[in-house]
Structure formats: structure tokens, C-alpha cells
Design an enzyme around this catalytic site. Sequence first.
Site: not given
Ligand code: NAD
Length: 462
Positions: A40, A233, A266, A441
Site C-alpha cells: 500500500g 493558501v 500536504a 544508563h
Molecule cells: P495533516 O492533517 O497532518 O496536516 C495538514 C496541515 O495542512 C494542517 O496543519 C492544516 O491546518 C494545514 N492546511 C489545511 N489547509 C490549508 C491551507 N489552505 N493553507 C495552509 N495550510 C493548510 O495532513 P498531512 O501532513 O497531509 O498527512 C496526511 C495524513 O497522513 C495524516 O493523517 C497523517 O497523520 C498521516 N501521516 C502520518 C505520518 C506519520 O505518522 N509519521 C506520516 C505521513 C502521513
Amino acid sequence: MASYDVIIIGAGPGGYVCAIRCAQLGLKTACVEGRETLGGTCLNVGCIPSKALLHASHQLHESQHNFEKMGLKGAAPKVDWTQMLAYKDEVIAQNTKGIEFLFKKNKIDWIKGWATIPEPGLVQVGDETHKAKNIVIATGSEPATLPGIEIDEKIIVSSTGALSLPKIPKKLVVIGAGVIGLELGSVYARLGTQVTVLEYLDQITPGLDAEIARSFRSILKKQGLEIITGAAVQSAEALKTKAKVTYRLRKDDSEHQLDADVVLVATGRKPFTQGLGLDALGVALTQHGQIATDGQYKTSVSGLYAIGDAIEGPMLAHKAEDEGMAVAEILAGQKGHVNYGVIPGVIYTAPEVAAVGATEESLKEAGRAYKVGKFSFMGNGRAKAMFAADGFVKILADAETDRILGAHILGPNAGDLIHEICVAMEFGASAEDLARTCHAHPTCSEAVREAALACGDGAIHS
Ligand code: NAD
């Protein structure tokens, strides 16, 4: 027509784990996957490839910033981007082939192609129809873009395109300071790209403990990421070889523009359920467009279950995996269960950020009396030796019972350190239980114990 106890649609972490558990529990199992390889989004274009690039770019950072201090002299390595991408692809291949091996070992049939569900109990893939007593939808999610922004995966990219750019961009604009934006933004910043992150909210990483988010932001700033919060944005337009991003600052409604070689969108993900035929089946959805399920992953259609990103809850691979195991156990007549109060979240930057359970904000909102134990990695010898003493551990415990309610770590190996707190929480432990547990430690985990001590009579090294 082949007949199965269970057919799982999708071979991401939710689907493949579900398939393996079903087979282990004696169910005749098939898994449908239309991608060329199993695993996936996570294994092919998500968690695994991004971790390869995070690792490689972190090594570069170490060579540029810390090697000399340790007496390791010589020219800093140069980036061979083609080779770095090949390394990333090799890591993907090893992992996806590993799942193929596990499918064979567990006698799971991989039905290659994209599935539709013409009626309950049937799964159609191409010209073939397969019968199943139960069907589990584990089709995951896809990037959610903003209105008016079209992802071409060349100049305006999702995380998928960002993991395979033909060259390292000079200027990258990231829309969204969530997990993907900051992980990939910091990869490119370390590779020399000028990175600007635009975030709609006033805080980065929504949902994270606000104190951790503030410290995390200042560390990212020191690493060269420019983060503009309160920035809505408006548009991102791909020109011939560049892009133009327009945003409005919410505080004064002023309009601004940025040029970029690449724009990474993102701003979240949405369930990927097109083509399954859910409408015709009458499968109920939530108001957010996820497949609605009861507490046992049952959809509104008999014999049809759903797990992972396609249903409610955090979009995390490990949440999907746990649901995959739980639904398999339910289908085998056992009592499958996921404790949603103890699902860790990790941001794989350097330093890492990890969290589990309640934040201070959520406890305040709930009017709950709590105490806070904090410990800085500055007081941890191991972290200092690794030039990784930025950050701290924060444990939240019930004011009266001392039971651990949540924990937040910003610092080295936070993604590993969080798990002892997860286990403690699963066992209903108090902060004192953690504080009285001997920690080796010198390890970074001593900082966790010190934070637990700080919930009581005080940490030793602060
Ligand atoms: P996210 O929901 O973590 O973050 C999206 C961000 O975009 C938010 O802070 C939001 O406020 C902002 N945003 C939305 N519209 C906007 C706009 N018009 N202008 C500016 N900012 C805006 O989403 P993501 O980072 O795309 O990740 C997607 C999913 O994938 C999430 O659920 C995340 O938990 C998951 N993911 C997890 C991991 C991990 O666990 N390490 C890694 C990658 C992705």
C-alpha cells in the site's frame, strides 16, 4: 468461482496484516491489490520511502554539522540524488517483497487487480468474480488537495511526487505544517533546498501538545525551515518550470506570493473508496466521507467490514494494522479489540516528536486535575554525546491517582521512547510505577524516567 472465508480489499498495513492474521486463525483468505507490489501507500509511497530519505539526509546533516566536532575530518559527502533515490527504491523493494513472501508462507491468495463489490458476498476483479463469507475494505486514503489546486506530481506534488522528484529543488513551498509537510520539508531543507512552509492555523502540527509544538517549531526554524503560520493558501499555479503560490495572511488579510520550483501539497488525506461500488450497495458513510462502522468494524451492509484510513480515526499505519488484527480475530470468533486511548503518533523529523494519550489542552478542556513532569534532554548524558540534547519529555498524570494520562516527547529516538509509556498506560500504570522502574544508563530512556520522577518528588538531573 473461487470461494473464501474472507477477502480483504487492499494490501496496505491494514489489509496485509488483516490477511496474515486471518490466515493464522485458520480462515481461507485472499487479498486483492491493484498495485504492482504489496504494502500500500505506506511501503510504496509513504512511511518507508520517506524514512529512507529522512535517514540519508540526516546522515548528511551529521557529516556537515557534527563530524568535525568528534574529530572526524575530511570533505563532507556530496549528494548523488540518483543514488539516493535508488537506495530508497531498494528499501521499498525489500519491504514489499517481504510481504509477498509472508503471503506465500501463510497461503494467502493475492488477487491482482482492482476490486468492486457487485453485491454482498461477491468481489469482482477484472472478469473474475470471487465469493467471500466476509469482505474487509482496507483501501486506505489518497491526498486531499485544496480547491483550485491541481496536483500534477511534477511541479505541484503530493507526498508521492515529492518522494521521486527528478532533481533536488532549489525552492520548495510546502502547503500544510502537518506530519507530511514537516517530514518531507525537513528532508529537502537538509539537502540544501530553501523551504517555506505555509500553514493555515496559528500553530504547526494541529493536535500536538502546544508546548511541544512551540519548541518543535523553534528547532525547525534553527534548521532553516521558514514557517509562516496563519497563512491561507489561495492558489498554486504550475507555470512551465516553476510554480506561483498565492496566500493571504489571516491576521491582516494581506495577499502574498511565492515562487517555487516545486510545491508540496500536504493538507491532509481522504478515504480512497472510489470504484468499490459502495453507493450501489448502500454503504453508509460518516459526515466526513469515511465508511461508517460500528465498534466491531461492521459497515451498514451485512458481511462487509472496513478498517484503516477508510474509516474514522487517525490515519496511521499502525492504527490500521491493529484494526486489521482486531477484525480478523472478530471474524474468527474471537474478541478483537483496539485501545484508541493508547495509539502513539510520531513525526519522523530530527529530532523526532512522539505523543500518546491526552495533551495538556485536552485535559484543561475536560476540566481534569493533572500534574506535569518534564525533563530536558540537556540533563541526559547520552543525548548530549549525540548532539541531540534539544527537546524534552513531558508526562501528564492524574493529580490524585498519579495514573499516566499522556506523554509527549521531543528529542532523540522519541518514536522508540514513547512505547514504554504506551505499555505503562495499557497496564494502567502510575507515573511512580515508571519512576521506580530501573532504566539502563546511559540511555535516552532515562529522560522518560526522569520526567516520571518529576511528576513526584522531582527529577534527579535537573
Ligand atoms: P495533516 O492533517 O497532518 O496536516 C495538514 C496541515 O495542512 C494542517 O496543519 C492544516 O491546518 C494545514 N492546511 C489545511 N489547509 C490549508 C491551507 N489552505 N493553507 C495552509 N495550510 C493548510 O495532513 P498531512 O501532513 O497531509 O498527512 C496526511 C495524513 O497522513 C495524516 O493523517 C497523517 O497523520 C498521516 N501521516 C502520518 C505520518 C506519520 O505518522 N509519521 C506520516 C505521513 C502521513
